[in-house]
Design a protein around this motif. Structure first.
Motif, PDB file in Angstrom:
ATOM      1  N   THR A 106     -30.238 -50.846  -1.510  1.00  0.00           N
ATOM      2  CA  THR A 106     -29.107 -50.435  -0.689  1.00  0.00           C
ATOM      3  C   THR A 106     -29.195 -48.919  -0.486  1.00  0.00           C
ATOM      4  N   LEU A 107     -28.237 -48.387   0.242  1.00  0.00           N
ATOM      5  CA  LEU A 107     -28.195 -46.955   0.521  1.00  0.00           C
ATOM      6  C   LEU A 107     -27.020 -46.321  -0.207  1.00  0.00           C
ATOM      7  N   ALA A 108     -27.226 -45.112  -0.696  1.00  0.00           N
ATOM      8  CA  ALA A 108     -26.200 -44.417  -1.468  1.00  0.00           C
ATOM      9  C   ALA A 108     -25.761 -43.146  -0.755  1.00  0.00           C
ATOM     10  N   GLU A 109     -24.749 -42.533  -1.322  1.00  0.00           N
ATOM     11  CA  GLU A 109     -24.152 -41.307  -0.787  1.00  0.00           C
ATOM     12  C   GLU A 109     -25.215 -40.252  -0.497  1.00  0.00           C
ATOM     13  N   GLY A 110     -25.085 -39.607   0.634  1.00  0.00           N
ATOM     14  CA  GLY A 110     -26.028 -38.590   1.055  1.00  0.00           C
ATOM     15  C   GLY A 110     -26.955 -39.058   2.164  1.00  0.00           C
ATOM     16  N   ASP A 161     -18.463 -31.542  16.987  1.00  0.00           N
ATOM     17  CA  ASP A 161     -17.077 -31.900  17.319  1.00  0.00           C
ATOM     18  C   ASP A 161     -16.160 -32.060  16.111  1.00  0.00           C
ATOM     19  N   GLY A 162     -16.620 -31.640  14.939  1.00  0.00           N
ATOM     20  CA  GLY A 162     -15.766 -31.699  13.752  1.00  0.00           C
ATOM     21  C   GLY A 162     -15.726 -33.052  13.073  1.00  0.00           C
ATOM     22  N   GLU A 163     -16.424 -34.050  13.615  1.00  0.00           N
ATOM     23  CA  GLU A 163     -16.499 -35.384  13.000  1.00  0.00           C
ATOM     24  C   GLU A 163     -17.943 -35.642  12.595  1.00  0.00           C
ATOM     25  N   ARG A 164     -18.115 -36.439  11.526  1.00  0.00           N
ATOM     26  CA  ARG A 164     -19.484 -36.645  11.030  1.00  0.00           C
ATOM     27  C   ARG A 164     -20.199 -37.802  11.743  1.00  0.00           C
ATOM     28  N   HIS A 165     -19.501 -38.791  12.215  1.00  0.00           N
ATOM     29  CA  HIS A 165     -20.088 -39.893  12.984  1.00  0.00           C
ATOM     30  C   HIS A 165     -21.212 -40.623  12.255  1.00  0.00           C
ATOM     31  N   VAL A 166     -21.193 -40.609  10.933  1.00  0.00           N
ATOM     32  CA  VAL A 166     -22.115 -41.434  10.153  1.00  0.00           C
ATOM     33  C   VAL A 166     -21.287 -42.145   9.093  1.00  0.00           C
ATOM     34  N   ASN A 167     -21.821 -43.249   8.606  1.00  0.00           N
ATOM     35  CA  ASN A 167     -21.097 -44.008   7.605  1.00  0.00           C
ATOM     36  C   ASN A 167     -21.063 -43.291   6.260  1.00  0.00           C
ATOM     37  N   ASP A 168     -20.007 -43.569   5.511  1.00  0.00           N
ATOM     38  CA  ASP A 168     -19.938 -43.131   4.121  1.00  0.00           C
ATOM     39  C   ASP A 168     -20.593 -44.210   3.264  1.00  0.00           C
ATOM     40  N   PHE A 169     -21.460 -43.802   2.376  1.00  0.00           N
ATOM     41  CA  PHE A 169     -22.130 -44.733   1.483  1.00  0.00           C
ATOM     42  C   PHE A 169     -21.645 -44.498   0.061  1.00  0.00           C
ATOM     43  N   LEU A 170     -21.677 -45.544  -0.745  1.00  0.00           N
ATOM     44  CA  LEU A 170     -21.163 -45.450  -2.103  1.00  0.00           C
ATOM     45  C   LEU A 170     -21.972 -44.467  -2.939  1.00  0.00           C
ATOM     46  N   PRO A 171     -21.301 -43.687  -3.794  1.00  0.00           N
ATOM     47  CA  PRO A 171     -22.033 -42.846  -4.753  1.00  0.00           C
ATOM     48  C   PRO A 171     -22.874 -43.704  -5.687  1.00  0.00           C
ATOM     49  N   TRP A 192     -35.251 -40.674  -2.850  1.00  0.00           N
ATOM     50  CA  TRP A 192     -34.963 -40.134  -1.522  1.00  0.00           C
ATOM     51  C   TRP A 192     -36.191 -40.293  -0.644  1.00  0.00           C
ATOM     52  N   GLN A 193     -35.956 -40.649   0.600  1.00  0.00           N
ATOM     53  CA  GLN A 193     -37.040 -40.685   1.570  1.00  0.00           C
ATOM     54  C   GLN A 193     -36.544 -40.057   2.873  1.00  0.00           C
ATOM     55  N   THR A 194     -37.352 -39.186   3.437  1.00  0.00           N
ATOM     56  CA  THR A 194     -36.966 -38.482   4.660  1.00  0.00           C
ATOM     57  C   THR A 194     -37.930 -38.814   5.790  1.00  0.00           C
ATOM     58  N   LEU A 195     -37.381 -39.297   6.889  1.00  0.00           N
ATOM     59  CA  LEU A 195     -38.146 -39.529   8.107  1.00  0.00           C
ATOM     60  C   LEU A 195     -37.972 -38.314   9.017  1.00  0.00           C
ATOM     61  N   SER A 246     -32.608 -38.204   6.199  1.00  0.00           N
ATOM     62  CA  SER A 246     -32.856 -38.621   4.818  1.00  0.00           C
ATOM     63  C   SER A 246     -32.069 -39.869   4.438  1.00  0.00           C
ATOM     64  N   TYR A 247     -32.704 -40.661   3.587  1.00  0.00           N
ATOM     65  CA  TYR A 247     -32.107 -41.886   3.058  1.00  0.00           C
ATOM     66  C   TYR A 247     -32.112 -41.818   1.531  1.00  0.00           C
ATOM     67  N   HIS A 248     -30.941 -42.059   0.941  1.00  0.00           N
ATOM     68  CA  HIS A 248     -30.823 -42.136  -0.516  1.00  0.00           C
ATOM     69  C   HIS A 248     -30.915 -43.616  -0.884  1.00  0.00           C
ATOM     70  N   LEU A 249     -32.074 -44.021  -1.354  1.00  0.00           N
ATOM     71  CA  LEU A 249     -32.369 -45.426  -1.614  1.00  0.00           C
ATOM     72  C   LEU A 249     -32.049 -45.789  -3.056  1.00  0.00           C
ATOM     73  N   VAL A 250     -31.505 -46.975  -3.231  1.00  0.00           N
ATOM     74  CA  VAL A 250     -31.244 -47.500  -4.573  1.00  0.00           C
ATOM     75  C   VAL A 250     -31.867 -48.892  -4.673  1.00  0.00           C
ATOM     76  N   TYR A 251     -32.668 -49.083  -5.710  1.00  0.00           N
ATOM     77  CA  TYR A 251     -33.303 -50.376  -5.966  1.00  0.00           C
ATOM     78  C   TYR A 251     -32.682 -50.955  -7.228  1.00  0.00           C
ATOM     79  N   GLY A 252     -32.319 -52.216  -7.181  1.00  0.00           N
ATOM     80  CA  GLY A 252     -31.710 -52.856  -8.333  1.00  0.00           C
ATOM     81  C   GLY A 252     -32.376 -54.174  -8.688  1.00  0.00           C
ATOM     82  N   VAL A 253     -32.564 -54.401  -9.965  1.00  0.00           N
ATOM     83  CA  VAL A 253     -33.004 -55.696 -10.483  1.00  0.00           C
ATOM     84  C   VAL A 253     -31.951 -56.163 -11.485  1.00  0.00           C
TER      85      VAL A 253
END
Length: 255
Positions: free
Chosen positions: A144-148, A161-171, A190-193, A244-251
Motif C-alpha cells: 500500500t502507499l503511506a504518508e508522503g 492555488d493553496g490546495e494540495r489536490h492529492v490524496n492523504d495517505f495513512l502514516p 521510497w521510490q521516485t519516478l 515519490s511513492y512511500h511504499l509499504v509491504y506487509g506479510v
C-alpha cells in the motif's frame, strides 16, 4: 476509526479505474515492480488457491497462475474486472470490495493485494477480511502507499492555488497499528519516478486511474494556464520532475 480514510467514494473510485482499464498496463511500471516484489514474498508457499484482491487488469492474477495457482480475481471496478476476464487472467472473478469479500471463511491459501488497499475506507477492516478468508497456515501479502506519497505534486499545487489536490495517505504508524493483532512483518521503502514535464506526469496518473481524490472529486481537465502554472511551481531535479511513492509491504502469517 483512527486508521480509516474518510470520505472514500467507492463508486467514483471504481469509475476512475474502470475508465483506465485499457491504458493501465501501459503506465503501470511502478505497480508491476511493487507487485513482483510482493509476489516473491509468497511464491514459495505450497498453497494452491490465491485471492488477488484489487486485481486490476489481472496482471498478477496471470502471474500467480503461471506459478500453478488457482486464482480468484476480485476488483471493485467493473471495467477492470471485465478486462481481466477478457484476458482470461484468473479462474474465478468477483466484483466486490476488499472490505466486504463475498467468500467463505478460510477458503484460500494466499490473499494477495498489491497497491489497492490505499483506496479502502477502513484498513483494519480490509485486513480482517483478508485474514478471515485465508486458511490457517496461509499468507496475506499486501502493499500500500503511506504518508508522503506524491508530496512533490501536492507542494506544487499548494503554490498554485493553496490546495494540495492529492490524496492523504495513512502514516506508517497507523498501517503498523492496523497489523498489530496479527503475526506480521512490515517494511517500507521510497521510490521516485521522474517525468520530463507536468503533462506527462499527469497523463501517467490518469493512465493508471489514480485521479479520484478521497475528498470526493477528481482532478479534472486542466487548462493550458493551469498546466503552465503547475509546471512553473513544480520543483525540478536535473531538469526532471520527481514524483515519490512511500511504499509499504506487509506479510501477515495466518496462524
Amino acid at each position: 476509526m483512527a486508521s480509516a480514510i474518510d470520505n472514500v467514494n467507492k463508486k467514483a473510485v471504481a469509475s476512475a479505474f474502470s475508465r483506465a482499464a485499457t491504458s493501465y498496463d501501459t503506465f503501470a511500471v511502478l505497480q508491476r515492480e511493487v507487485g513482483e516484489y510482493l509476489l516473491g514474498r509468497g511464491a514459495y508457499h505450497p498453497g494452491k488457491s490465491v485471492l488477488d484482491a484489487g486485481c486490476g487488469t489481472g496482471y498478477f492474477s496471470r502471474r500467480w497462475r503461471e506459478l500453478g495457482k488457482q486464482v480468484t480475481a476480485l476488483d471493485l471496478a467493473p471495467g477492470m474486472l471485465a478486462f481481466a476476464r477478457q484476458q482470461q487472467a484468473a479462474d474465478h472473478y468477483l466484483l466486490a470490495d476488499i472490505e466486504h469479500i463475498p467468500l467463505s471463511t478460510a477458503s484460500v491459501d494466499i490473499s494477495f493485494s498489491s497497491l489497492a488497499m490505499q483506496w479502502c475506507s477502513d484498513l483494519p477492516r480490509a485486513l480482517a477480511e483478508l485474514h478471515r478468508v485465508t486458511r490457517p497456515g496461509g499468507l496475506i501479502l499486501f502493499s500500500t502507499l503511506a504518508e508522503g506519497t506524491l508530496h512533490e505534486l501536492g507542494d506544487a499545487w499548494q503554490q498554485v492555488d493553496g490546495e494540495r489536490h492529492v490524496n492523504d495517505f495513512l502514516p506508517l504508524m497507523k498501517i503498523s497499528s492496523a497489523c498489530r493483532h496479527y503475526r506480521h512483518h512490515l517494511e517500507s521503502a521510497w521510490q521516485t519516478l521522474t517525468y520530463p514535464d507536468v503533462m506527462t506526469l499527469m497523463r501517467s496518473l490518469k493512465g493508471i486511474g489514480a485521479t479520484h481524490l478521497h475528498q470526493g472529486r477528481e482532478v479534472g481537465l486542466l487548462s493550458r494556464q493551469r498546466f503552465a502554472a503547475l509546471q512553473d511551481a513544480y520543483a525540478s531535479l536535473c531538469g526532471q520532475l520527481p514524483l515519490s511513492y512511500h511504499l509499504v509491504y506487509g506479510v501477515i502469517y495466518r496462524d
